[in-house]
Structure formats: C-alpha cells, structure tokens
Design an enzyme around this catalytic site. Structure first.
Site, PDB file in Angstrom:
ATOM      1  N   ASP A  60       0.819  -1.203   0.000  1.00 19.78           N
ATOM      2  CA  ASP A  60       0.000   0.000   0.000  1.00 19.78           C
ATOM      3  C   ASP A  60       0.860   1.262   0.000  1.00 19.78           C
ATOM      4  O   ASP A  60       1.962   1.276   0.565  1.00 19.78           O
ATOM      5  CB  ASP A  60      -0.906   0.032   1.226  1.00 19.78           C
ATOM      6  CG  ASP A  60      -1.870  -1.140   1.286  1.00 19.78           C
ATOM      7  OD1 ASP A  60      -2.060  -1.801   0.246  1.00 19.78           O
ATOM      8  OD2 ASP A  60      -2.433  -1.378   2.366  1.00 19.78           O
ATOM      9  N   LYS A  61       0.327   2.309  -0.580  1.00 17.19           N
ATOM     10  CA  LYS A  61       1.002   3.608  -0.588  1.00 17.19           C
ATOM     11  C   LYS A  61       1.381   4.055   0.823  1.00 17.19           C
ATOM     12  O   LYS A  61       2.490   4.541   1.062  1.00 17.19           O
ATOM     13  CB  LYS A  61       0.090   4.651  -1.241  1.00 17.19           C
ATOM     14  CG  LYS A  61       0.602   6.084  -1.170  1.00 17.19           C
ATOM     15  CD  LYS A  61      -0.420   7.051  -1.763  1.00 17.19           C
ATOM     16  CE  LYS A  61       0.054   8.486  -1.607  1.00 17.19           C
ATOM     17  NZ  LYS A  61      -0.940   9.454  -2.153  1.00 17.19           N
TER      18      LYS A  61
END
Length: 253
Positions: A60-61
C-alpha cells in the site's frame, strides 16, 4: 551487489543484476495507480538510479517497508511465479488499537477490491477473491498492541481489511479506522515535561510496515531473506514503548 544507499524516499537493501530490494517510506506509491495518476512513484524514482524495473508485487502507498523489483524479464517471470505459487513469505508488523483476546488468529475471508463508494476493499463471500492472513499477538503497550501479520495471499489492503473485520484497526489508518488520532509521547509517558502546544506527534501515519520477505533468487535459486529497518517515526514509537512497557516487535519469534 551494491552497498546500501539511502534517499529521502527509499533505502537500497540489496541489488544485483536480477533483483532490487528497497525499503520505502510511507506515502509513496509502488507502481501506477488509476486513482492518482500523477502521484510520486517508487518505481519511477528508483529507475533514475537503477534503470528499467519490473514490478512483481505491491504494498500500500501508506505502508512503509520492503518492495522487490525484477531487473530483467526472466527474473520478473521467475519471481512472479513464486508469488503465484506462494513460495514468497511476507511478514508485516503493525500497531493496532486495543488488545486482542487471541494469541494467534487465521482469517480466511474473500476480498472484493473497490467494493464501496470510498474505493475500499471489503469482505465479500459471494464475489470476493480468496484471501488468507495469519496474525500473531506480540504484546500490549497500554491501549495499543503490536501485531505480526503473515498474508498468504496478496489482495489490496488485505491486512488492514482482515484486521478491521476482526474488530481491530491499525493506528492512523485513513480508510479502515474510525480513530485517526496520532500518537503523542505526552499520552504514554507518565512524567512528560514538554510544551503541549509545541509537541509533535511520534507517529501520524499508517502504522503498518513490511518488515521481512523471503523468496528464491531467480538465477541461483538460493533462498534469500531480507529485513527492513523501521523508519524514523515508527522506530521512535517502538523505542518509547519498549522503554515504558518492555515490549518490542523486534523480539518476536
């Protein structure tokens, strides 16, 4: 192999002619994202140093930690097959609100990506894809707990959704937690003498870190294992919690 190098966006953990292993900061995309096409990306930043890279997996970012890239097409094919065959072993550390009643927990709940109006992943037993995560309770630190997560599949936001579905949310999770409050030293240290108006949070981003990854080298087939040191903000929390509560995720077995 190149020596470890650190930038503001990533640290180089390992690099040879076939693979690149980076430790990325929170807030940086791993590859192209259809919802934010102009956002800064780890692959594009790293390609300035290492040349063309092939994406083999994503985190995930907002998650910090380990990301593996292939440096040629053959290595890309080999590592992708390892992910498909579940040869790759991944370990994440996270800090959650509350204290679990379990020591270990396996969640087997199919997930549907982009399943609601906020573009979140949701549990959907009719249309979702298979998703399995093993969780291990490491220890409690006041109103927080350290958890080790070992996903067996690689669905978007898998750890965050599975934990949320079990009734636990990761600290500062902007999508799956109703509690967005940052962690402040003044709230966990009994004798704190700082200025409450000047105090900065120890941590104010998603408390999820891709800590360890193991897979076979695409050329030699040697089993490799890499560990990503905690970034400064998460390490600051870990040190304070270890000092106050005598608990640290780095001692987990």
């Amino acid at each position: 192999m190149r020596d470890m190098k650190k930038t503001l966006d990533y640290t180089t953990i390992f690099c040879d002619d076939d693979i690149l292993v980076l430790n990325k900061r929170s807030g940086l995309l791993v590859a192209a994202d259809r919802y934010d096409v102009d956002a800064m990306r780890l692959d594009k930043e790293a390609e300035k140093e290492f040349g063309h890279l092939f994406t083999v997996h994503r985190i995930d970012k907002d998650t910090s930690g380990l990301v593996v890239y292939a440096r040629n097409a053959e290595s890309h094919k080999h590592i992708c097959e390892q992910f498909e065959q579940r040869v790759v072993k991944k370990t994440y550390h996270c800090l959650v609100h509350g204290r679990p009643s379990w020591e270990t927990l396996r969640i087997d709940a199919p997930l549907l990506v982009d399943g609601d109006a906020r573009h979140r992943t949701i549990v959907n037993r009719r249309s979702g894809k298979s998703a399995v995560t093993d969780f291990y309770f490491i220890g409690a630190c006041g109103s927080y707990s350290w958890i080790k997560a070992c996903p067996k599949t690689g669905r978007t936001h898998q750890i965050r959704v599975h934990l949320s579905n079990a009734g636990y949310s990761i600290v500062c999770d902007p999508l799956y937690s109703g509690n967005q409050r940052a962690i402040y030293l003044s709230e966990i240290k009994r004798r704190w003498n700082g200025d409450e108006f000047e105090e900065r949070p120890l941590l104010n981003r998603l408390a999820l870190h891709a800590y360890k990854i193991a897979f076979n080298h695409p050329r030699t087939n040697e089993r490799l294992e890499f560990i990503a040191p905690y970034p400064r903000d998460l390490e600051a929390v870990r040190k304070q919690f270890e000092k106050i509560f005598k608990v640290t995720p780095l001692d987990d077995k």
